[in-house]
Design a protein around this motif. Structure first.
Motif, PDB file in Angstrom:
ATOM      1  N   GLY A  67      14.399  -7.074  10.945  1.00  0.00           N
ATOM      2  CA  GLY A  67      15.509  -7.857  10.406  1.00  0.00           C
ATOM      3  C   GLY A  67      15.270  -8.340   8.990  1.00  0.00           C
ATOM      4  O   GLY A  67      14.169  -8.246   8.450  1.00  0.00           O
ATOM      5  N   ILE A  68      16.334  -8.856   8.404  1.00  0.00           N
ATOM      6  CA  ILE A  68      16.287  -9.327   7.015  1.00  0.00           C
ATOM      7  C   ILE A  68      15.859 -10.790   6.953  1.00  0.00           C
ATOM      8  O   ILE A  68      16.253 -11.589   7.798  1.00  0.00           O
ATOM      9  CB  ILE A  68      17.695  -9.151   6.408  1.00  0.00           C
ATOM     10  N   TYR A  69      15.047 -11.112   5.952  1.00  0.00           N
ATOM     11  CA  TYR A  69      14.709 -12.510   5.680  1.00  0.00           C
ATOM     12  C   TYR A  69      15.641 -12.985   4.579  1.00  0.00           C
ATOM     13  O   TYR A  69      15.679 -12.416   3.502  1.00  0.00           O
ATOM     14  CB  TYR A  69      13.274 -12.655   5.159  1.00  0.00           C
ATOM     15  N   ASN A  70      16.376 -14.028   4.866  1.00  0.00           N
ATOM     16  CA  ASN A  70      17.412 -14.456   3.937  1.00  0.00           C
ATOM     17  C   ASN A  70      17.117 -15.879   3.444  1.00  0.00           C
ATOM     18  O   ASN A  70      17.317 -16.843   4.163  1.00  0.00           O
ATOM     19  CB  ASN A  70      18.750 -14.409   4.689  1.00  0.00           C
ATOM     20  N   PHE A  71      16.572 -15.965   2.250  1.00  0.00           N
ATOM     21  CA  PHE A  71      16.216 -17.274   1.686  1.00  0.00           C
ATOM     22  C   PHE A  71      17.142 -17.568   0.510  1.00  0.00           C
ATOM     23  O   PHE A  71      17.004 -16.975  -0.555  1.00  0.00           O
ATOM     24  CB  PHE A  71      14.766 -17.276   1.190  1.00  0.00           C
ATOM     25  N   ASN A 104      15.862  -3.502   1.887  1.00  0.00           N
ATOM     26  CA  ASN A 104      15.022  -4.591   1.416  1.00  0.00           C
ATOM     27  C   ASN A 104      14.965  -5.688   2.460  1.00  0.00           C
ATOM     28  O   ASN A 104      15.987  -6.210   2.877  1.00  0.00           O
ATOM     29  CB  ASN A 104      15.600  -5.187   0.135  1.00  0.00           C
ATOM     30  N   GLN A 105      13.762  -6.055   2.842  1.00  0.00           N
ATOM     31  CA  GLN A 105      13.669  -7.048   3.893  1.00  0.00           C
ATOM     32  C   GLN A 105      13.906  -8.466   3.362  1.00  0.00           C
ATOM     33  O   GLN A 105      14.504  -9.297   4.011  1.00  0.00           O
ATOM     34  CB  GLN A 105      12.308  -6.975   4.564  1.00  0.00           C
ATOM     35  N   LEU A 106      13.430  -8.716   2.145  1.00  0.00           N
ATOM     36  CA  LEU A 106      13.526 -10.062   1.600  1.00  0.00           C
ATOM     37  C   LEU A 106      14.761 -10.199   0.719  1.00  0.00           C
ATOM     38  O   LEU A 106      14.986  -9.399  -0.189  1.00  0.00           O
ATOM     39  CB  LEU A 106      12.278 -10.356   0.763  1.00  0.00           C
ATOM     40  N   HIS A 107      15.577 -11.188   1.018  1.00  0.00           N
ATOM     41  CA  HIS A 107      16.731 -11.470   0.181  1.00  0.00           C
ATOM     42  C   HIS A 107      16.660 -12.909  -0.289  1.00  0.00           C
ATOM     43  O   HIS A 107      16.512 -13.814   0.518  1.00  0.00           O
ATOM     44  CB  HIS A 107      18.033 -11.234   0.943  1.00  0.00           C
ATOM     45  N   ALA A 108      16.745 -13.117  -1.583  1.00  0.00           N
ATOM     46  CA  ALA A 108      16.680 -14.474  -2.111  1.00  0.00           C
ATOM     47  C   ALA A 108      17.779 -14.625  -3.159  1.00  0.00           C
ATOM     48  O   ALA A 108      17.608 -14.277  -4.318  1.00  0.00           O
ATOM     49  CB  ALA A 108      15.310 -14.745  -2.718  1.00  0.00           C
ATOM     50  N   ALA A 109      18.922 -15.112  -2.700  1.00  0.00           N
ATOM     51  CA  ALA A 109      20.063 -15.254  -3.600  1.00  0.00           C
ATOM     52  C   ALA A 109      20.135 -16.679  -4.143  1.00  0.00           C
ATOM     53  O   ALA A 109      19.587 -17.610  -3.555  1.00  0.00           O
ATOM     54  CB  ALA A 109      21.347 -14.927  -2.862  1.00  0.00           C
ATOM     55  N   VAL A 110      20.804 -16.812  -5.294  1.00  0.00           N
ATOM     56  CA  VAL A 110      21.101 -18.142  -5.824  1.00  0.00           C
ATOM     57  C   VAL A 110      22.592 -18.193  -6.132  1.00  0.00           C
ATOM     58  O   VAL A 110      23.146 -17.275  -6.725  1.00  0.00           O
ATOM     59  CB  VAL A 110      20.302 -18.448  -7.108  1.00  0.00           C
TER      60      VAL A 110
END
Ligand SMILES: Nc1ncnc2c1ncn2[C@@H]1O[C@H](COP(=O)(O)OP(=O)(O)OP(=O)(O)O)[C@@H](O)[C@H]1O
Ligand SMILES: [Mg+2]
Lengths: 482, 250
Positions: free
Chosen positions: A283-287, A248-254
């Motif tokens: 690469g991974i996008y880490n938001f 998964n390219q998009l990572h959006a953790a809280v």
């Protein structure tokens, strides 16, 4: 609410239109996001009604929100309709059966990092039954914790077993509509960690995601909630120094932290998502939205992070200093090499009286990378006696990279003491020559200078983590000079 | 030990060394003097392998090897030490850490195991006592905020720990008070042995009063203009460099 079988059925059939026919695909939802997908995610996880409602509310807010554009990062637009919002853990059949089947390059990196053999298998995603080590360790660990009354479990388990705690605290630090990615996460979060430390308990060991059962597959929308009740203490370690790959390219953790009266939370992260190749591909996008609420008097929250991975990092672990005499700390090392982009920093919101905050940010840029520090110190009118000290240092390696500093201050109490120091330095050719004249290789010289630069942050990390972080930095900057 | 033949080297397109020849044998101490800008530091940097200098012609042989083929760190590990005229500051890097890394780089090259932390500290403290150095300097950043004299003593400490075969000290005696000068001289004399060579770049006779040179050379416009024994330094002190230039031209 019970899972709605019709709904799942319709989703599954929709997948067939997209041509997914294998068994593996049956574990992944088709791309796109609407209310049905949110319902299906909740159903898959057997969630109670309140959780589904909560997700739906988040989804409706997200639908009307815009992706933020203010960060100092550039990337092609993300097509949120092209992402699949639920993927079950990879089945063992798809995983490598042993380390022999793992990409040798990855193994080489593990070797450089000094990662123990049994760890490598787990990190490389070798099928679970081939990973023999961690089960017994994790069991003793769990026993000790439950003796102390500490809850430490996957988030989904907490929803099931401790719904009252989840209901009481979820979304109270990071509201659903806080920002675009937080709203998205609230709607579709996959799993994560839940920690509750009862009154007066000092957690006897570092809580590491490593020991969380099912840790390997929290997916791209991770959700963490940590509550330290009055007078308690907990130190939490997130991540791992080994390079993590993910499809998964998009990572959006809280991540939400709540510290009540006299409680302390120490949260340490080593983030090493795949940064993409030398050209920045893949690469991974880490938001990430990380926030701690010093809700009680005399409470303390400290964030320590070492960020070396991801193609794009967008991340501002913050502290809301609500309780009187509460303390917020942020210690950060962010490395950007090749074509990586990092926009990271913190927010310290002073509300209570005599609150104090410390920010130490160390940004390292190499290659073509761009590294930005973005920090906000806000002192509210009622926050008498507020103090902040910010130290923001940038280190440049080579000529094509950049460092940017965006310190914002909103001081609405005239008695506040706020100090800001910033430096930018370069590793000079003469420094390298000096070290080489003393017999060090150029690479060792760079590592030595970089580690010296980061010392103040490393010393905040738990011992073992610090050693790993140092090794990680060295590997991340390999070939940065020359 | 060191043989330089007809060495020509430039920096930024300007030729600084213009056909310099020099032989330094094992067990010898040589002093190199000469006016400002004559190329003394250039010579030292070229021997150490600084990449900003381009070697245009000539050969440099060190213990039978072509020195110019080696990377700077290889030269260091083979026993060449340069005491810098202007030691660079490396903020944040612990002085002891660099020192230990340097010692270990050399030990590794010699096939020896890493030095034990305890032993290292003991050795470093011993050498510092000999040099009359404040032990606190060990835990500061490398040369970070050091006074001029402290920087020079730190160079000598590194030299004492590394025990080089060929030490080139570029104006290590400049800017030192009397006590520091004696301490530096003590460090140099302690290193003196039949299988080592020392090259002292200096402007003053004072150091040479403590460390007696076997040969004295005067560098002028990128060449050795005159060589002699220790009395040459005394003559220079008296007559200045014009005397050498005139003698060379006339
Ligand atoms: N980058 C450069 N470009 C051009 N000329 C340079 C450069 N760097 C040094 N030089 C010149 O090279 C010459 C020799 O310098 P060097 O440092 O070797 O002199 P020195 O004999 O050590 O003098 P001092 O006694 O003052 O230390 C000087 O004239 C200096 O200005
Ligand atoms: Mg000089």
């Amino acid at each position: 609410m019970a899972p709605d079988p019709d709904n799942i059925e319709s989703l599954v059939s929709r997948r067939y239109e997209h041509g997914f026919v294998t068994d593996i695909a049956a574990d992944t939802m088709p791309p796109g996001l609407d209310e049905d997908v949110v319902r299906a995610i909740s159903a898959r996880k057997n969630e109670p009604e309140f959780m589904l409602e909560w997700r739906l509310r988040a989804y409706r807010q997200w639908r009307d929100m815009q992706e933020p554009a203010w960060a100092h990062v550039h990337y092609p637009p993300i097509d949120f309709e092209a992402i699949s919002y639920f993927s079950a853990p990879m089945s063992d059949d798809d995983r490598p059966k042993s380390l022999d089947e793992v990409d040798p390059k990855l193994l080489e990196t593990y070797d450089k990092l000094g990662i123990p053999l049994h760890e490598r298998a787990r990190l490389a995603g070798v099928a679970v039954d081939a990973v023999f080590d961690s089960v017994s360790v994790a069991t003793t660990f769990k026993e000790k914790l439950s003796e102390a009354g500490i809850i430490f479990c996957p988030f989904s388990e907490a929803v099931e077993n401790h719904p009252e705690l989840v209901k009481k605290y979820l979304g109270t630090v990071v509201p659903q509509r806080d920002n675009f990615y937080a709203a998205l996460n609230s709607a579709v979060f996959s799993d994560g960690s839940f920690v509750y430390v009862p009154k007066g308990v000092r957690c006897p060991m570092e809580l590491s995601t490593y020991f969380r059962i099912n840790a390997a597959n929290t997916g791209q929308f991770e959700r963490t909630l940590i509550i330290a009740d009055e007078g308690s203490y907990v130190s939490y370690l997130e991540g791992c120094t080994a390079p993590m790959r993910d499809e998964n390219q998009l990572h959006a953790a809280v991540v939400e932290l709540v510290a009540l009266d006299n409680a302390e939370i120490k949260y340490s992260t080593v983030q090493n998502w795949y940064p993409g190749d030398e050209n920045g591909k893949g690469g991974i996008y880490n938001f990430v939205t990380k926030r701690g609420d010093c809700r009680g008097a005399n409470s303390k929250i400290s964030w320590t992070q070492v960020e070396t991975g991801s193609a794009i990092t967008w991340k501002y672990p913050s502290c809301i200093l609500r309780g009187d005499n509460s303390v917020g700390e942020f210690y950060s090392v962010a490395v950007a090499n090749n074509y990586q982009q990092a926009d990271t920093g913190t927010k310290m919101i002073h509300i209570g009286r005599n609150t104090s905050s410390t920010i130490v940010s160390k940004g390292i840029s190499a290659g073509h990378a761009q590294n930005a520090y973005r920090g906000l110190v806000r002192v509210m009118p009622q926050a008498d006696g507020a103090r902040n000290h910010t130290q923001c240092d940038s280190l440049l390696i080579g000529k094509k990279c950049g460092a940017h500093t965006f310190p914002y201050m909103e001081i609405r109490n005239p008695g506040a003491k706020v100090e800001h120091e910033a430096t930018t330095s370069k590793i000079s050719a003469n420094q390298l020559f000096y070290c080489r004249q003393r017999g060090l290789s150029e690479e060792d010289a760079v590592n030595m200078i970089v580690n010296g630069f980061c010392k103040e942050v490393f010393k905040e990390l738990p011992m073992e983590f610090a050693v790993e972080a140092q090794a990680l930095l060295n590997v991340s900057l390999e070939g940065a000079v020359g | 030990m060191l043989e330089i033949k007809n060495l020509k080297a430039s920096i930024g397109g300007t030729e600084i060394l213009r056909g310099l020849s020099l032989n330094v044998g094992a067990g010898e101490i040589h002093a190199i003097m000469g006016p400002n800008g004559s190329g003394k530091s250039t010579l030292a940097q070229v021997i150490a392998g600084h990449a900003d200098y381009e070697v245009l012609a000539g050969t440099v042989t060190y213990m039978g090897k072509n020195l110019l083929d080696l990377e700077p760190e290889e030269r260091a590990r083979e026993g060449i030490f340069l005491g810098f005229q202007y030691p660079v500051e490396i903020p944040g890097v612990n002085n002891a850490y660099l020192l230990k890394a340097a010692v270990n780089a050399k030990r590794k090259h010699q096939g020896l195991p890493e030095i034990d932390a305890f032993e290292f500290l003991k050795l470093a403290k011993e050498k510092m006592a000999l040099l009359d150095m404040d032990p606190k300097l060990l835990n500061r950043g490398v040369n970070e905020g050091f006074s001029g004299g402290e920087k020079k003593r730190n160079e000598i400490l590194q030299m004492a720990m590394l025990e080089p075969k060929l030490a080139i000290l570029d104006e290590t005696d400049s800017g030192l008070d009397i006590d520091a000068l004696r301490a530096v001289a003590k460090g140099v004399n302690a290193l003196r042995s039949p299988d080592r060579a020392i090259v002292l770049v200096t402007h003053y006779q004072r150091l040479l009063g403590y460390v007696e040179p076997d040969r004295v050379h005067v560098l002028s416009q990128g060449k050795i203009a005159r060589s002699g024994d220790k009395t040459l330094a005394l003559q220079l002190e008296e007559k200045g460099y014009d005397w050498v230039r005139e003698a060379a031209n006339g």
